[in-house]
Every structure is written in structure tokens, then in C-alpha cells.
Design a protein around this motif. Structure first.
Motif: not given
Length: 530
Positions: A392-393, A433-445, A512-515
Motif C-alpha cells: 500500500g505504501a 515504491g517498486e521495492v515495496l510493491v514488486s519484491a513484496t508481491g512475489l512473496e505474497f503471491a 487509499g482503497l488498498f489500505a
């Protein structure tokens, strides 16, 4: 003592790192060099060579259209690759054969530098090959772990993302120079050689990998449960979910009929989005009707996937902003001043496309910095940096980066001579923003996906990038409308500045919607048993 400590580590999921991981990491580094090497010079090559037959005033728009259409293809074909791997050939075989197609695509780019049909055919092969393997390599990394060493997976996913950016960094620096000094054949040929090396390295580790076999035909699969939920009829009750899905199918058909006006890519991708959105919503409305005809585990698995897809959908604006650094930001950099630099006695002028090297070098710095400093500090003050909070951040930071790049554009529109180094700020914000979204997203998915659907769920993760680039094509097409262009003119902003602030607002609203949604999402643990 050491034996006891080792058994404790294994029990806690801190067992040893799988020995086959280096083969996959090395393969990824070479493959990412090849991909980003060709991708980062694609827009400059289109503007300077391939699209010279197009009037100058329309050349930038067409170059952006070609670039984002290519990216859409790259992130659409993971659906095919994930399906083939999960159902028929397994991850290793699918990655290997798609990699050979990938190499052939690079060869076409090097050979057909002045032949638009041959060049576009090569782009199609790369989109097909790269897209086909994209979700599988990540899932293949996850398959090498089990409950005894699952906590090592997060570090490996970070290392995986770090090596992606290691390859991207050197590609971003070298390929624009090769394009300028040696021409397209060499500039596109070098990435092809790296992709061939990546394929060879991956093949060399074939006897060491953990091979999770394809899933057998499953009567309780996601599609089976979803179909049952939509079609199941209860006495005295209507089927509202089926009606919603039907509305989506009708809207998708209308979208396809608009292809002559919208263009095939926009019409097809819009139809896909409508089918997925309305279909998934319809399934969620009637999912409980599948109970009794499918296992409770299967029904809850579908519910979990639907919840994950909402997360993915809310991330799509991030990809709209992120991928335009290789198109819109390069176009902006072309109109900026690039002062001469001196490094160890070597005088050089930074090329606009080389600014993209800032992104991977910052990623390589930020990933260890976050793990060693930022995240421990947040935990020490009582803030848990959960995957959803990080993502989200990251979306919000991408919005801020476009406010910054929009402010630069305002100064340029006012006639100021702006240095290319002013782009450092938006690149820094976008990269964080990329580090927080993309790197995290691989693990999350991977961690959230039910076992039989890991390849497919990662394909949906990548499909989010396709949808993000679809928003770019729609906006670019929209500003060609006389009514829209008239409204932009009435704001006093240039078309470029207006689009930059529009995308910034788009991302901030979705952050905001994501949060809000993140507060309702319940995390699960779907790593395989030892």
C-alpha cells in the motif's frame, strides 16, 4: 549442541538453503539483462530508426503505443505458461522450451532492424517466450523450499529481485551506448546472447531441482468450483451471480465489437478485464452453492483466490506508472539538458535511456537497507511492516513520484532549461515504491496461493501489469479525442503534464482503497509440507 540448534532451526523453518538455488538465480540475472537490455532501448530505437516514416508529431505517441502493447503481451502470456506448467508439462520443461522461443525472438530483433514486420514478429516471440516463463521461475524458486526452510524463502525472493536489478543496471548503462555506437544489430544481439546463456545455465541444474509434478485433472479445481457456483440452482431462488457474469460477458462482446474504433489490443484487454471482474464477482455471490458438490477445502481455496485477485486489481495503477519510466520519462528526458560528466578521467554525456540505470542500482541498495535497517526499526517502534502495508505504501509513493515528474514538466513547459538530473527525485520515489510493491508481491503471491494453483495465481499477478499498461493505452487514446484535448487545454496544462498529474491522482486514490481493503484481508500460509 550444534545438532540440537540445527533441529531447532529446521523446526522453526530456518533450515539450510537449497543447493540448487544458485542455478536459478544465475539464470534470472542473465535473462533479466537480456530483457531489460532490449526493453530499455526499444523506445529510443523506435523514435530514431524504425518509425521515421511516421510524421514527427505522431511518432512519440506511436512509439509509446508499440512499447506498452509489447509490455501487455509480456504480462499476458504468463496465463498460458502457468496453465501449461500446472496441467501438462511442469515448470522446468515449460521454462526451458519457452526460453528457446525467447532466444529466437532476440535473433529476429537483431536481424530485422529495418524491417518493421520482422521486428514486430521478434517482439511477439519475446513477449510469448518471456511471458510464458515469467510466473514459473518465481514459482520454481518457491518449489525448492518446504516447511523446514521456508523462512529462508523471503531472503531468496529478495535475492531473486536483487539479481533482476543487477542485470537491469548493467543493461541500462550499456545498451544505449551500444545502440548509439554500434547500431541496432549489436545492441539487440547482445541481449540475445545473454538469453542463450541463461537457458544453458538453467539446463545445467536440471538434475538438482525439486520437480513438483503437474496437477492431475482435479474435479475440485478453481474453474470447476467457479462453474458449479455460477450454474447451481436452488429451488425458489434466482441466480444473481450468473446474471452478473452474463452482463460481463455481454460487455466483453461489446468491447470486442469496438476493435475497429479502439484498436484490437485495447478492445481485447478490456474484454478480458470485464470477463474477469464480472465473472469473479458473480462467483463470489453464489460460492456457497458449490458446497456439497465440492470439498469444503476447494470452496475455501476459491474464496482465497478471489480475495487475492482484489489485492492484485488494486495494484494495477502502480504498473501504469512504473512501466512509463521506459516510455514517458525517456521522452521527457530527451527534451532535458544532459551535462557532460567526468569519471576516472573518462568524459561522457548521460543518455536519456541511461537514466533508467538509477532504478536498478537503487533497488540493489534499498532491498538490503530495508531488511537490515528499516523493517527492524519499524518493528522496534511497534509497527509491523506486513506485506500489505508495504505494498500500500509503495502504491502511494509511485503517485508521489509522478507528482514530482509532473512538476518538472511544468517547468519545462514554462520554457526553463531543466537538467536531466532533476529526474533523480521521481526515480528515487518510484524505486522505493517498486521495492515495496514488486519484491513484496512475489512473496505474497506465492505464500497466499493454494497449492494446486501457484502457477496460475502468479500468472494473475503478472496479468496485473497487462491491465496497468492497458490503462496507459486507454489514456493515450483518450487524449486524442477532441473533447478531452479541449478540456486539457482549458486547464492551462500541456498534454504531457496533465497526463502525469492524472496518473499520480489515479495511484493515490487506489492506494487509499488498498489500505481499506488490507484491514480486512487475513493472511494464510500455503508453503508445502516438508
Amino acid at each position: 549442541m550444534s545438532s540440537n540448534a540445527s533441529s531447532v532451526d529446521i523446526k522453526d523453518g530456518n533450515g539450510p538453503l537449497p543447493r540448487q538455488i544458485p542455478y536459478i538465480i544465475a539464470n534470472e540475472g542473465c535473462e533479466r539483462f537480456s530483457f531489460y537490455g532490449m526493453r530499455n532501448i526499444l523506445t529510443p530505437f523506435l523514435l530514431s530508426t524504425l518509425l521515421l516514416f511516421i510524421p514527427a508529431e505522431h511518432r512519440t505517441s506511436e512509439a509509446k503505443h508499440v512499447f506498452h502493447t509489447f509490455v501487455i503481451g509480456v504480462y499476458f502470456f504468463p496465463l498460458l505458461g502457468g496453465w501449461l506448467a500446472d496441467r501438462y508439462f511442469g515448470k522446468y520443461n515449460t521454462v526451458f522450451w519457452f526460453s528457446l522461443i525467447y532466444v529466437a525472438g532476440h535473433a529476429c530483433l537483431a536481424i530485422f532492424e529495418h524491417n518493421i514486420n520482422g521486428f514486430y514478429f521478434g517482439l511477439g516471440l519475446i513477449a510469448f517466450g518471456s511471458g510464458g516463463i515469467k510466473p514459473l521461475v518465481v514459482a520454481f524458486v518457491g518449489d525448492q523450499f518446504d516447511q523446514t526452510n521456508k523462512n529462508r524463502a523471503r531472503l531468496v525472493f529478495d535475492a531473486f529481485y536483487w539479481i533482476i536489478n543487477f542485470g537491469s543496471f548493467f543493461a541500462s548503462l550499456l545498451m544505449p551506448v551500444l545502440l548509439r555506437d554500434y547500431g541496432p544489430s549489436v545492441a539487440f544481439g547482445v541481449p540475445g546472447i545473454l538469453m542463450a546463456i541463461a537457458t544453458l545455465v538453467f539446463w545445467m541444474g536440471r538434475r538438482k531441482y525439486v520437480h513438483v509434478p503437474p496437477a492431475a485433472p482435479n474435479p475440485d479445481s478453481f474453474s470447476s468450483v467457479a462453474r458449479t457456483a455460477l450454474l447451481a440452482h436452488k429451488a425458489g431462488q434466482s441466480r444473481p451471480g450468473l446474471m452478473v457474469a452474463g452482463v460481463g460477458a455481454l460487455a466483453a462482446l461489446i468491447s470486442l465489437c469496438m476493435a475497429p474504433q479502439w484498436g484490437f489490443v485495447i478492445a481485447f484487454c478490456t474484454a478480458l478485464v470485464l470477463l474477469l471482474a464480472f465473472g469473479c464477482f458473480g462467483v463470489s455471490m453464489q460460492l456457497d452453492r458449490a458446497r456439497g458438490m465440492h470439498t469444503a477445502e476447494a470452496v475455501e481455496g476459491v474464496r482465497a483466490v478471489l480475495r487475492i485477485l482484489i489485492v492484485f486489481a488494486l495494484i494495477t495503477p502502480f504498473w501504469s506508472l512504473f512501466d512509463q519510466k521506459a516510455s514517458t520519462w525517456i521522452v521527457q528526458a530527451n527534451a532535458m539538458n544532459s551535462p557532460q560528466l567526468s569519471l576516472f578521467g573518462w568524459d561522457f554525456t548521460l543518455l536519456p535511456a541511461q537514466m533508467q540505470a538509477i532504478n536498478p542500482i537503487l533497488v540493489m541498495l534499498l532491498i538490503p537497507l530495508n531488511n537490515v535497517v528499516l523493517y527492524p526499526l519499524m518493528r522496534a517502534i511497534g509497527i509491523n511492516p506486513t506485506p500489505l502495508r508495504r505494498m500500500g505504501a509503495g502504491i502511494a509513493l509511485s503517485g508521489l513520484s509522478w507528482i514530482a515528474v509532473g512538476a518538472i514538466q511544468l517547468n519545462m513547459d514554462a520554457g526553463d532549461r531543466v537538467s536531466i538530473f532533476w529526474q533523480l527525485l521521481p526515480y528515487a520515489l518510484l524505486t522505493l515504491g517498486e521495492v515495496l510493491v514488486s519484491a513484496t508481491g512475489l512473496e505474497f503471491a506465492y505464500s497466499q496461493a493454494p497449492k494446486p494453483m501457484k502457477g496460475i495465481i502468479l500468472s494473475f499477478w503478472y496479468l496485473g501489469t497487462t491491465i496497468g499498461n492497458l490503462w496507459v493505452l486507454i489514456v493515450n487514446a483518450g487524449v486524442k479525442n477532441d473533447t478531452v484535448s479541449g478540456h486539457i487545454a482549458s486547464t492551462g496544462l500541456s498534454e504531457s503534464a496533465f497526463q502525469m498529474f492524472f496518473f499520480a491522482g489515479f495511484a493515490l486514490v487506489c492506494a487509499g482503497l488498498f489500505a481499506l481493503y488490507a484491514t480486512r484481508y487475513k493472511m494464510v500460509d500455503n508453503y508445502r509440507k516438508a
